[in-house]
Scaffold this motif. Structure first.
Motif, PDB file in Angstrom:
ATOM      1  N   SER A   1       4.192  37.646  45.911  1.00  0.00           N
ATOM      2  CA  SER A   1       4.893  37.383  44.658  1.00  0.00           C
ATOM      3  C   SER A   1       5.819  36.198  44.841  1.00  0.00           C
ATOM      4  O   SER A   1       6.313  35.945  45.946  1.00  0.00           O
ATOM      5  CB  SER A   1       5.724  38.606  44.232  1.00  0.00           C
ATOM      6  N   CYS A   2       6.048  35.480  43.778  1.00  0.00           N
ATOM      7  CA  CYS A   2       6.980  34.358  43.799  1.00  0.00           C
ATOM      8  C   CYS A   2       7.808  34.426  42.524  1.00  0.00           C
ATOM      9  O   CYS A   2       7.286  34.237  41.422  1.00  0.00           O
ATOM     10  CB  CYS A   2       6.233  33.039  43.890  1.00  0.00           C
ATOM     11  N   ALA A   3       9.085  34.715  42.680  1.00  0.00           N
ATOM     12  CA  ALA A   3       9.990  34.817  41.544  1.00  0.00           C
ATOM     13  C   ALA A   3      10.688  33.481  41.325  1.00  0.00           C
ATOM     14  O   ALA A   3      11.225  32.897  42.269  1.00  0.00           O
ATOM     15  CB  ALA A   3      11.012  35.917  41.787  1.00  0.00           C
ATOM     16  N   ALA A   4      10.662  33.012  40.093  1.00  0.00           N
ATOM     17  CA  ALA A   4      11.255  31.718  39.755  1.00  0.00           C
ATOM     18  C   ALA A   4      12.492  31.893  38.894  1.00  0.00           C
ATOM     19  O   ALA A   4      12.567  32.804  38.075  1.00  0.00           O
ATOM     20  CB  ALA A   4      10.228  30.860  39.018  1.00  0.00           C
TER      21      ALA A   4
ATOM     22  N   THR B   1      12.676  26.964  32.235  1.00  0.00           N
ATOM     23  CA  THR B   1      11.804  27.900  31.520  1.00  0.00           C
ATOM     24  C   THR B   1      10.462  27.998  32.233  1.00  0.00           C
ATOM     25  O   THR B   1       9.720  27.017  32.306  1.00  0.00           O
ATOM     26  CB  THR B   1      11.600  27.434  30.069  1.00  0.00           C
ATOM     27  N   PHE B   2      10.153  29.163  32.732  1.00  0.00           N
ATOM     28  CA  PHE B   2       8.995  29.366  33.612  1.00  0.00           C
ATOM     29  C   PHE B   2       7.684  28.988  32.944  1.00  0.00           C
ATOM     30  O   PHE B   2       6.781  28.422  33.566  1.00  0.00           O
ATOM     31  CB  PHE B   2       8.977  30.824  34.066  1.00  0.00           C
ATOM     32  N   SER B   3       7.553  29.293  31.675  1.00  0.00           N
ATOM     33  CA  SER B   3       6.278  29.046  30.988  1.00  0.00           C
ATOM     34  C   SER B   3       6.035  27.574  30.695  1.00  0.00           C
ATOM     35  O   SER B   3       4.992  27.221  30.131  1.00  0.00           O
ATOM     36  CB  SER B   3       6.224  29.845  29.684  1.00  0.00           C
ATOM     37  N   ASN B   4       6.946  26.705  31.070  1.00  0.00           N
ATOM     38  CA  ASN B   4       6.780  25.278  30.806  1.00  0.00           C
ATOM     39  C   ASN B   4       6.091  24.509  31.920  1.00  0.00           C
ATOM     40  O   ASN B   4       5.868  23.296  31.784  1.00  0.00           O
ATOM     41  CB  ASN B   4       8.140  24.619  30.542  1.00  0.00           C
ATOM     42  N   TYR B   5       5.768  25.180  33.021  1.00  0.00           N
ATOM     43  CA  TYR B   5       5.207  24.423  34.121  1.00  0.00           C
ATOM     44  C   TYR B   5       4.132  25.205  34.878  1.00  0.00           C
ATOM     45  O   TYR B   5       4.045  26.423  34.821  1.00  0.00           O
ATOM     46  CB  TYR B   5       6.304  23.963  35.079  1.00  0.00           C
ATOM     47  N   ALA B   6       3.297  24.426  35.577  1.00  0.00           N
ATOM     48  CA  ALA B   6       2.234  24.998  36.395  1.00  0.00           C
ATOM     49  C   ALA B   6       2.803  25.480  37.725  1.00  0.00           C
ATOM     50  O   ALA B   6       3.859  25.028  38.173  1.00  0.00           O
ATOM     51  CB  ALA B   6       1.154  23.949  36.638  1.00  0.00           C
TER      52      ALA B   6
ATOM     53  N   ASN C   1       4.685  35.473  32.691  1.00  0.00           N
ATOM     54  CA  ASN C   1       5.772  34.618  32.216  1.00  0.00           C
ATOM     55  C   ASN C   1       6.968  35.423  31.740  1.00  0.00           C
ATOM     56  O   ASN C   1       8.101  34.929  31.753  1.00  0.00           O
ATOM     57  CB  ASN C   1       5.272  33.701  31.109  1.00  0.00           C
ATOM     58  N   ALA C   2       6.743  36.657  31.337  1.00  0.00           N
ATOM     59  CA  ALA C   2       7.865  37.501  30.921  1.00  0.00           C
ATOM     60  C   ALA C   2       8.741  37.877  32.111  1.00  0.00           C
ATOM     61  O   ALA C   2       9.938  38.150  31.950  1.00  0.00           O
ATOM     62  CB  ALA C   2       7.355  38.754  30.233  1.00  0.00           C
ATOM     63  N   LYS C   3       8.132  37.888  33.306  1.00  0.00           N
ATOM     64  CA  LYS C   3       8.870  38.243  34.523  1.00  0.00           C
ATOM     65  C   LYS C   3       9.176  37.029  35.392  1.00  0.00           C
ATOM     66  O   LYS C   3       9.714  37.175  36.494  1.00  0.00           O
ATOM     67  CB  LYS C   3       8.073  39.265  35.342  1.00  0.00           C
ATOM     68  N   ASN C   4       8.802  35.842  34.925  1.00  0.00           N
ATOM     69  CA  ASN C   4       9.037  34.609  35.693  1.00  0.00           C
ATOM     70  C   ASN C   4       8.472  34.710  37.106  1.00  0.00           C
ATOM     71  O   ASN C   4       9.101  34.284  38.081  1.00  0.00           O
ATOM     72  CB  ASN C   4      10.539  34.291  35.768  1.00  0.00           C
TER      73      ASN C   4
END
Length: 125
Positions: free
Chosen positions: A21-24, A28-33, A74-77
C-alpha cells in the motif's frame, strides 16, 4: 508537495502473495498518476507498474505482467500493488511514486516527482 508512505512489505516464500500500500497526502490524489518501481541490490531501479488518475489505464513491466495488479482508491488516497506468484527475483525495495505532471499512467521514472521511502520485499526460494 506530496508525501508518500509505503507499507506491506515483508518476507514471503516463493509462490506466495503480498499486497503493498502507498498512502499519499498533500495534493489532491485524484489529480495525478501513480507508479511502483523497485530496486534490487546491485541493480538499477526499474519500473513495475503504473496507473492513471482514475484507474482506467494501467501498465506493467513484462516481468510482472499476469502476476501483479496495481489499483487505487482515490477516496482513501491510496494506491496498491497486489503481488501474487512471487518469485525470488522479485526481491527488492519497492517504491511508490507520484507523477503530478500527468493524469496518464507512465513508465518513465523521470516523469515522477515524488517518491516514498520504500518497503522491502524478500521472496525466499
Amino acid at each position: 508537495q506530496v508525501h508518500l508512505v509505503e507499507s506491506g512489505g515483508g518476507l514471503v516464500q516463493a509462490g506466495g502473495s503480498l499486497r503493498l500500500s502507498c498512502a499519499a497526502s498533500g495534493r489532491t490524489f485524484s489529480n495525478y498518476a501513480m507508479g511502483w518501481f523497485r530496486q534490487a541490490p546491485g541493480k538499477e531501479r526499474e519500473f513495475v507498474a503504473a496507473i492513471s488518475w482514475n484507474g482506467g489505464n494501467t501498465y506493467y513491466a513484462d516481468s510482472v505482467k499476469g502476476r501483479f495488479t496495481i489499483s487505487r482508491d482515490n477516496a482513501k488516497n491510496t494506491v496498491y500493488l497486489q503481488m501474487d506468484s512471487l518469485k525470488p527475483e522479485d526481491t527488492a525495495v519497492y517504491y511508490c511514486a507520484a507523477s503530478l505532471g500527468t493524469t496518464r499512467a507512465t513508465m518513465k521514472s523521470t516523469s515522477y516527482d515524488y517518491w516514498g521511502q520504500g518497503t522491502q520485499v524478500t521472496v525466499s526460494s
